[in-house]
Write an enzyme that holds these catalytic residues in place. Structure first.
Site, PDB file in Angstrom:
ATOM      1  N   HIS A 424      -0.661  10.375  -3.776  1.00  0.00           N
ATOM      2  CA  HIS A 424      -0.356   8.941  -3.683  1.00  0.00           C
ATOM      3  C   HIS A 424      -0.168   8.499  -2.231  1.00  0.00           C
ATOM      4  O   HIS A 424       0.636   7.609  -1.954  1.00  0.00           O
ATOM      5  CB  HIS A 424       0.922   8.631  -4.478  1.00  0.00           C
ATOM      6  CG  HIS A 424       0.785   8.812  -5.952  1.00  0.00           C
ATOM      7  ND1 HIS A 424       1.862   8.873  -6.801  1.00  0.00           N
ATOM      8  CD2 HIS A 424      -0.320   8.933  -6.735  1.00  0.00           C
ATOM      9  CE1 HIS A 424       1.431   9.041  -8.052  1.00  0.00           C
ATOM     10  NE2 HIS A 424       0.116   9.091  -8.033  1.00  0.00           N
TER      11      HIS A 424
HETATM   12  C1  FAD Z   1      -6.925  12.685  -8.566  1.00  0.00           C
HETATM   13  C2  FAD Z   1      -6.073  11.455  -8.404  1.00  0.00           C
HETATM   14  C3  FAD Z   1      -5.277  11.025  -9.468  1.00  0.00           C
HETATM   15  C4  FAD Z   1      -4.476   9.887  -9.332  1.00  0.00           C
HETATM   16  N1  FAD Z   1      -3.816   9.407 -10.422  1.00  0.00           N
HETATM   17  C5  FAD Z   1      -3.165   8.228 -10.327  1.00  0.00           C
HETATM   18  C6  FAD Z   1      -2.604   7.618 -11.491  1.00  0.00           C
HETATM   19  O1  FAD Z   1      -2.776   8.086 -12.620  1.00  0.00           O
HETATM   20  N2  FAD Z   1      -1.882   6.466 -11.322  1.00  0.00           N
HETATM   21  C7  FAD Z   1      -1.695   5.909 -10.092  1.00  0.00           C
HETATM   22  O2  FAD Z   1      -0.982   4.906 -10.000  1.00  0.00           O
HETATM   23  N3  FAD Z   1      -2.279   6.428  -8.986  1.00  0.00           N
HETATM   24  C8  FAD Z   1      -3.029   7.543  -9.089  1.00  0.00           C
HETATM   25  N4  FAD Z   1      -3.667   8.040  -7.995  1.00  0.00           N
HETATM   26  C9  FAD Z   1      -3.610   7.270  -6.742  1.00  0.00           C
HETATM   27  C10 FAD Z   1      -4.474   6.005  -6.805  1.00  0.00           C
HETATM   28  O3  FAD Z   1      -5.654   6.221  -7.556  1.00  0.00           O
HETATM   29  C11 FAD Z   1      -4.857   5.588  -5.386  1.00  0.00           C
HETATM   30  O4  FAD Z   1      -3.704   5.569  -4.584  1.00  0.00           O
HETATM   31  C12 FAD Z   1      -5.494   4.214  -5.335  1.00  0.00           C
HETATM   32  O5  FAD Z   1      -6.587   4.183  -6.209  1.00  0.00           O
HETATM   33  C13 FAD Z   1      -5.919   3.918  -3.888  1.00  0.00           C
HETATM   34  O6  FAD Z   1      -6.723   2.770  -3.843  1.00  0.00           O
HETATM   35  P1  FAD Z   1      -7.426   2.335  -2.481  1.00  0.00           P
HETATM   36  O7  FAD Z   1      -8.171   1.089  -2.753  1.00  0.00           O
HETATM   37  O8  FAD Z   1      -6.404   2.304  -1.396  1.00  0.00           O
HETATM   38  O9  FAD Z   1      -8.433   3.528  -2.121  1.00  0.00           O
HETATM   39  P2  FAD Z   1      -9.620   4.128  -2.989  1.00  0.00           P
HETATM   40  O10 FAD Z   1      -9.538   3.691  -4.404  1.00  0.00           O
HETATM   41  O11 FAD Z   1      -9.633   5.590  -2.728  1.00  0.00           O
HETATM   42  O12 FAD Z   1     -10.934   3.447  -2.376  1.00  0.00           O
HETATM   43  C14 FAD Z   1     -11.474   3.739  -1.122  1.00  0.00           C
HETATM   44  C15 FAD Z   1     -12.994   3.561  -1.219  1.00  0.00           C
HETATM   45  O13 FAD Z   1     -13.542   3.474   0.093  1.00  0.00           O
HETATM   46  C16 FAD Z   1     -14.720   4.266   0.153  1.00  0.00           C
HETATM   47  N5  FAD Z   1     -14.872   4.664   1.545  1.00  0.00           N
HETATM   48  C17 FAD Z   1     -14.019   5.420   2.277  1.00  0.00           C
HETATM   49  N6  FAD Z   1     -14.473   5.545   3.528  1.00  0.00           N
HETATM   50  C18 FAD Z   1     -15.627   4.854   3.600  1.00  0.00           C
HETATM   51  C19 FAD Z   1     -16.551   4.615   4.648  1.00  0.00           C
HETATM   52  N7  FAD Z   1     -16.368   5.106   5.885  1.00  0.00           N
HETATM   53  N8  FAD Z   1     -17.649   3.859   4.389  1.00  0.00           N
HETATM   54  C20 FAD Z   1     -17.850   3.341   3.142  1.00  0.00           C
HETATM   55  N9  FAD Z   1     -16.973   3.543   2.104  1.00  0.00           N
HETATM   56  C21 FAD Z   1     -15.885   4.286   2.342  1.00  0.00           C
HETATM   57  C22 FAD Z   1     -14.424   5.421  -0.788  1.00  0.00           C
HETATM   58  O14 FAD Z   1     -15.585   6.096  -1.171  1.00  0.00           O
HETATM   59  C23 FAD Z   1     -13.694   4.726  -1.914  1.00  0.00           C
HETATM   60  O15 FAD Z   1     -14.586   4.227  -2.885  1.00  0.00           O
HETATM   61  C24 FAD Z   1      -4.459   9.181  -8.092  1.00  0.00           C
HETATM   62  C25 FAD Z   1      -5.251   9.614  -7.032  1.00  0.00           C
HETATM   63  C26 FAD Z   1      -6.068  10.728  -7.175  1.00  0.00           C
HETATM   64  C27 FAD Z   1      -6.928  11.144  -6.014  1.00  0.00           C
END
Ligand code: FAD
Length: 487
Positions: A424
């Protein structure tokens, strides 16, 4: 020229692209490093099946990072993953969709002085707008028509039922709705972003229905290497696609690449600790504390065997919430026949740090969680393990993990030996006022000192959240999109 270019089609990026492109006069370009499927049914079964975590060693849709979980003489190494696919980590995660608490937003608001944008009262309608709660949608604190379906297991697996019964036997109350405004400590069914057994990420909930808009362009398999600037105004991004590099220009650039990659992209582009950047021959555009602080939820696992039939279900159906402690009876067996009870500290005082190892985008950053550094965290986790052991004792479970030793010093060694992470990680580009030397972005997620650039994802959260971050990441993107659409 694109009005808003979004880097990363993950949990936050998909919400943002869909909401900003509702205005037909606003052009939006979304760049995602992973793959896009244009129909919900086109996604691989492994990504849709909410009963499994599609994060095995061969999974092609992941970023993988080596991390140091703790280091007080003996380093505890680990590995973490993030979704590299449309929908991001929300496309591969556990589907637990729980809101942060009123106390979290009070702490968050304290970081911002007089601003009310991130008070619980302000964000509650935003949480509601994002969800279609299929159990409690008729309640005033829920939404019934949002893009993300939310439901709780109506027919829990025997393991989950045993856990809930054991919690009641120890004296913990039942909580019917963990997302209720008045939800207190206790055991309850986990709200999940699933529908008909399928994981519903923000890709399928928000982005796919918006794909036909002429003002929205989505490019997959496109990785952003670094930002381009004119002075201290961000004006474009260098990308690589099919082994070809090009520069794309935009009026406003938003990093929604997640707490690791958004921070790494800023650092590679010259926004960060000036000394570190110079050491890597990266020209400094603007000094900022990017990656200097992050938080995550340390977890220790208690393994056990249980003679209850296993049934395919979401990885976590019930959870025991005890203020800053979460006790998680995972239904998936990480090793065949062996169950795990996760004991997580949700408001740790220890903080981690992220820095670049190299200016090369292909080399992952250094990620040091520094779990258990604060005595407060060790004390809380020792107490939590004792509580979890008491619950296990009331189940027909046979413990496999050695019991935690009695003295604090030996117990701390035991905590290190059983340490894991909740995955997280948040706060690498934390939000705060311009005069806050720890802050990277302002209350609307705009990078301090740099024009035309925002970070809108889990990177910006300035305090530890007492619950998993997914629902709050969606809310952050919804909230900022709403402010931006008002101009
Ligand atoms: C295995 C796992 C299980 C989890 N389970 C839970 C759960 O059950 N409940 C919960 O609340 N949280 C959970 N989490 C945490 C939660 O999913 C994440 O904290 C949340 O989704 C983060 O969202 P975000 O938009 O910040 O990043 P992300 O959803 O990770 O999105 C980032 C995106 O940017 C893209 N990206 C990155 N760098 C680049 C680049 N240079 N160029 C182009 N694209 C790029 C990536 O490919 C990705 O699609 C879990 C996380 C993981 C890894």
């Amino acid at each position: 020229m694109t009005d808003t270019l979004i880097v990363g089609g993950g949990t936050a990026g998909c919400v943002l692209a869909a909401r900003l492109s509702e205005n037909p006069d606003h052009t939006v370009r979304l760049l995602e490093a992973g793959q896009l499927w244009r129909e919900p049914g086109g996604f691989p079964t492994e990504l849709l099946d909410a009963t499994r975590l599609p994060v095995g060693a061969d999974a092609p849709w992941l970023w993988r990072y080596p991390v140091t979980l703790a280091d007080d003489g003996v380093a505890v190494a680990g590995n973490i993953v993030r979704g590299k696919v449309i929908g991001g980590s929300g496309a591969v995660n556990g589907s637990y969709f729980v809101r942060a608490t009123g106390a979290d937003f009070a702490a968050w608001s304290r970081e911002l002085g007089s601003s009310k944008i991130w008070s619980f009262d302000s964000v509650l309608p935003t949480y509601c707008r994002s969800e279609r709660d299929l159990d409690f949608g008729d309640q005033s604190w829920h939404g019934a028509a949002g893009p993300i379906p939310v439901r709780r297991s109506a027919n829990p697996a025997p393991l989950s039922e045993e856990f809930a019964t054991a919690c009641a036997a120890v004296g913990f109350p039942g909580v019917p709705d963990l997302n209720a405004v008045s939800a207190s400590d206790g055991v309850g069914a986990v709200p999940c972003n699933i529908d008909d057994g399928r994981r519903v990420s923000t890709a399928s909930g928000y982005l796919l229905p918006a794909l036909s808009r002429p003002n929205l362009t989505v490019q997959d398999a496109t990785t952003v290497l670094r930002l381009r600037f004119r002075g201290t105004r961000a004006v474009g991004v260098d990308v690589v696609r099919d082994d070809r590099t090009e520069t794309l220009w935009a009026d406003h650039i938003v990093l929604s690449a997640g707490a690791i990659e958004s921070a790494a992209t800023l650092l590679r582009s010259g926004i960060g600790n000036a000394e570190h950047l110079r050491a890597l021959d990266i020209p400094v555009v603007h000094p900022a504390p990017v990656g200097a602080w992050f938080t995550d939820h340390p977890e220790v696992g208690l393994e056990y065997r249980l003679d209850a039939p296993e049934r395919a279900t979401v990885p976590l159906e019930y959870v025991l919430e005890l203020d800053d402690i979460e006790i998680r009876p995972y239904t998936v067996a990480f090793t065949p026949g062996i169950q795990r009870l996760g004991v997580a500290l949700m408001r740790p005082q220890s903080a981690g740090a992220l820095r670049l190892r190299s200016a090369d985008p292909a080399i992952p950053p250094v990620i040091e969680h520094r779990y258990l550094a604060a005595e407060h965290d060790r004390t809380r986790l020792r107490g939590a393990v004792a509580t979890a052991s008491e619950v296990l004792h009331r189940m027909s479970a046979r413990a496999r993990t050695d019991p935690m030793p009695g003295t604090p010093k030996t117990a701390d060694g035991w905590l290190h030996a059983n340490l894991a992470t909740s995955q997280h990680l948040s706060g690498t580009c934390r939000m705060g006022q311009a005069n806050d030397e720890r802050a990277v972005v302002d209350e609307l997620c705009r990078v301090h000192g740099v024009a035309g650039l925002s970070v809108i994802d889990l990177s910006v959260v300035p305090v530890p959240l007492s619950r998993g971050p997914q629902a709050t990441t969606v809310m952050i993107a919804e909230n900022v999109a709403e402010f931006r659409s008002r101009g």
